[in-house]
Design a protein around this motif. Structure first.
Motif, mmCIF file in Angstrom:
data_model
loop_
_atom_site.group_PDB
_atom_site.id
_atom_site.type_symbol
_atom_site.label_atom_id
_atom_site.label_comp_id
_atom_site.label_asym_id
_atom_site.label_seq_id
_atom_site.Cartn_x
_atom_site.Cartn_y
_atom_site.Cartn_z
ATOM 1 N N ALA A 173 1.167 4.603 -5.659
ATOM 2 C CA ALA A 173 0.233 3.664 -6.265
ATOM 3 C C ALA A 173 -1.008 3.488 -5.399
ATOM 4 C CB ALA A 173 0.929 2.315 -6.478
ATOM 5 N N ASP A 174 -0.810 3.404 -4.079
ATOM 6 C CA ASP A 174 -1.951 3.253 -3.168
ATOM 7 C C ASP A 174 -2.854 4.493 -3.231
ATOM 8 O OD1 ASP A 174 -0.945 0.822 -2.430
ATOM 9 O OD2 ASP A 174 -0.024 1.542 -0.569
ATOM 10 N N GLN A 176 -3.154 6.595 -5.786
ATOM 11 C CA GLN A 176 -3.856 6.604 -7.071
ATOM 12 C C GLN A 176 -5.008 5.613 -7.073
ATOM 13 O OE1 GLN A 176 -0.743 5.814 -9.859
ATOM 14 N NE2 GLN A 176 0.103 7.905 -9.783
ATOM 15 N N ALA A 177 -4.768 4.428 -6.456
ATOM 16 C CA ALA A 177 -5.832 3.420 -6.395
ATOM 17 C C ALA A 177 -7.000 3.930 -5.562
ATOM 18 C CB ALA A 177 -5.278 2.122 -5.809
ATOM 19 N N ALA A 181 -10.777 4.565 -6.840
ATOM 20 C CA ALA A 181 -11.927 3.937 -6.196
ATOM 21 C C ALA A 181 -12.961 4.991 -5.797
ATOM 22 C CB ALA A 181 -11.464 3.148 -4.965
#
Length: 219
Positions: A173-174, A176-177, A181
């Motif tokens: 998840a990190d 992908q975030a 960004a």
């Protein structure tokens, strides 16, 4: 405490196995006193534990997960009360054996040598049976302890596996975030570049616009 009781019983039974008519009957009485003391101790432990568990039950009703809390308390109640019950059963068995051995000893005083030998063999067999039962009880306790340890180990392994899976999910998840960004930054830079290009084109067109015609001179 259980080991002390077992050792005292075996010593007492040994005295009874080798008893002759001249032996004083004090030993069985002392053994009975010890058994009574042990039984009183078991009853006191049972009352003390039950009072503690009732207090824990009351605390459970103050929590959100009432049923889960009560289930854990009842599990410990069954385990600890079951252990006291097993101690009580062993004391009852020991008491019956001592009474039976004392009765045989009294009968021997009026029996022939053959009867005395038979009675001694019966006492020896009773002692062996009781020792065998103690060994089986010990094995059951060890098996229960091993099973419980295994369950705790499996629970710990499952928890570790779950934590690892959660950490991997958080990592994905990190990542992908971060990628999202970075893509947004790139898109914003592209948009700004297009806007600057459009503004530059507008400014160029303004600079190359032909001058306005002058007004005619008056006559």
């Amino acid at each position: 405490m259980k080991k002390i009781a077992i050792a005292c019983f075996i010593a007492t039974l040994g005295m009874l196995v080798g008893a002759q008519p001249s032996v004083s009957p004090v030993a069985p009485t002392e053994a009975q006193h010890r058994i009574d003391a042990e039984r009183a101790r078991v009853n006191a432990d049972r009352a003390r534990l039950e009072a503690g568990f009732l207090a824990e039950d009351a605390e459970c009703y103050k929590k959100f997960a009432v049923n889960s809390c009560l289930g854990k308390v009842n599990e410990r109640r069954r385990e600890m009360m079951g252990d006291l019950r097993r101690q009580e059963i062993l004391l009852n068995d020991e008491e019956r054996l001592i009474r039976g051995a004392e009765q045989i000893r009294k009968t021997e005083e009026k029996s022939s040598p053959e009867k005395q030998q038979e009675a001694a063999e019966q006492r020896a067999k009773a002692a062996a049976d009781y020792q065998s039962r103690l060994e089986r009880e010990k094995k059951k306790n060890e098996d229960r302890a091993a099973a419980k340890a295994g369950e705790q180990g499996n629970s710990a392994a499952s928890a570790a596996k779950l934590r690892g899976s959660q950490e991997k999910s958080r990592g994905r998840a990190d990542k992908q975030a971060a990628e999202a960004a970075e893509a947004k930054k790139f898109s914003d830079r592209e948009k700004e570049a297009q806007e600057r290009k459009a503004q530059h084109e507008r400014d160029r067109l303004k600079q190359t616009k032909p001058p306005a015609k002058s007004l005619p001179l008056p006559n």
